[in-house]
Design an enzyme around this catalytic site. Structure first.
Site, PDB file in Angstrom:
ATOM      1  CG  ASP A 100     -14.548  -2.186   1.474  1.00 55.63           C
ATOM      2  OD1 ASP A 100     -14.308  -1.135   2.085  1.00 55.63           O
ATOM      3  OD2 ASP A 100     -13.890  -3.232   1.602  1.00 55.63           O
ATOM      4  CG  PHE A 207      -8.517 -11.610  -3.316  1.00 59.86           C
ATOM      5  CD1 PHE A 207      -9.477 -11.134  -4.195  1.00 59.86           C
ATOM      6  CD2 PHE A 207      -8.667 -12.904  -2.819  1.00 59.86           C
ATOM      7  CE1 PHE A 207     -10.544 -11.922  -4.584  1.00 59.86           C
ATOM      8  CE2 PHE A 207      -9.733 -13.703  -3.200  1.00 59.86           C
ATOM      9  CZ  PHE A 207     -10.672 -13.209  -4.085  1.00 59.86           C
TER      10      PHE A 207
END
Ligand code: FAD
Length: 281
Positions: A100, A207
């Protein structure tokens, strides 16, 4: 039992002190005789040198290292250079990912998805590398649908990946359903569950929001209720995660991959509780 694969993941430290601390952690974990240690790679190549240094440090200790390699924002040339470097160091194992891009970083590269990276590695290096890819029992957050995500996972296997490691999850049924769906599509590679020990609730919540892993409501409520009582959070985390691992292994999971967060204690406790000391060959 010896055919099961147990592995431990590290992120690359950026300082000498961090490297020394990680070496101590690695020495403790190496006593468990995992199949390999993997090392993450910042998308866009942001950790390239640190990742390589960590990988080589593992290899110098006589242990198997599996560097992660993410392709988003990368050119074919830059990936080729990394593959050549790993080959020159006799590395035979890669975890191949899209990655990402950090926000604000423009996405101009030669690769859009991880299946393109897997194809490229195979076309450049044949069977030199054992390739692992990522799998998402609870669906990748950008996937259009569960079915699309499954088909996209299959593309990576069809492109030549040997095995998969999952994003972490706390819902064993999601894992079993994902593996069943894979088998129905004729995807037979091992899908090793990724395991996240719980050490800190706010970090875990952050997360999990980012990667689409669900913290079941009952767990979230319990963890929230402990506030800053870190001992209770850890004790609860160890119970929940050990039960999860037990259930996964009892029902045929082909091993476990621990997201160690560069810490040995939680992984070692879970390992002992699972009675895995004597299962490895
Ligand atoms: P892909 O498999 O490319 O999938 C990404 C998304 O695109 C999915 O929604 C998928 O459904 C869709 N898609 C895939 N292929 C196609 C296609 N051909 N056409 C249309 N849509 C498609 N990140 C890092 O930066 N560094 C790391 O070291 C790292 N290690 C990881 C290790 C593991 C075990 C896991 C599970 C994740 C890791 N990640 C890492 C995070 C990972 O990079 C992100 O989850 C990322 O968003 C997706 O990567 P991927 O390789 O699964 O991508």
């Amino acid at each position: 039992m010896t055919s099961r694969t147990f592995s431990f993941e590290f992120f690359p430290p950026k300082t000498q002190e961090g490297m020394e601390k990680l070496r101590a952690v690695r020495t403790e974990l190496a006593a468990l005789r995992p199949r390999f240690f993997s090392v993450t790679f910042g998308a866009g190549g942001s950790t390239r040198e640190y990742s390589l240094a960590t990988v080589l440090d593992i290899q110098r200790a006589g242990l198997d290292a599996a560097p992660h390699l993410s392709c988003i924002g990368a050119t074919r040339e830059s990936i080729r250079a990394i593959l050549t470097e790993y080959k020159s160091h006799n590395i035979h194992h890669i975890v191949a990912l899209r990655g990402d891009l950090p926000s604000g970083m423009a996405g101009t590269g030669d690769f859009r998805y991880a299946n393109e990276l897997v194809s490229f590695i195979r076309s450049e290096t044949g069977d030199w590398f054992n390739l692992e890819v990522a799998a998402y029992p609870e669906i990748h957050p950008q996937a259009k649908s569960a079915h699309d995500d499954l088909i996209n996972f299959k593309r990576k296997i069809d492109a030549g990946a040997n095995a998969a490691i999952t994003q972490y999850f706390f819902n064993a049924d999601a894992y079993f359903a994902f593996v069943d769906d894979c088998r129905k599509l004729g995807v037979e590679v091992p899908v090793v569950p990724g395991i996240m020990p719980i050490g800190n609730f706010s970090q875990l919540a952050r997360f999990s929001d980012a990667c689409g892993a669900e913290i079941p409501r009952w767990m979230r409520k319990k963890l929230e209720g402990y506030h800053d009582d870190i001992d209770s959070i850890r004790a609860f985390g160890l119970d929940v995660v050990t039960d999860l691992c037990d259930r996964l292994l009892d029902n045929g999971a082909p091993g476990l991959h621990f997201y160690t967060m560069n810490q040995a204690a939680a992984t070692m406790t879970i390992w002992e509780r699972l009675g895995l000391e004597n299962t490895l060959g």
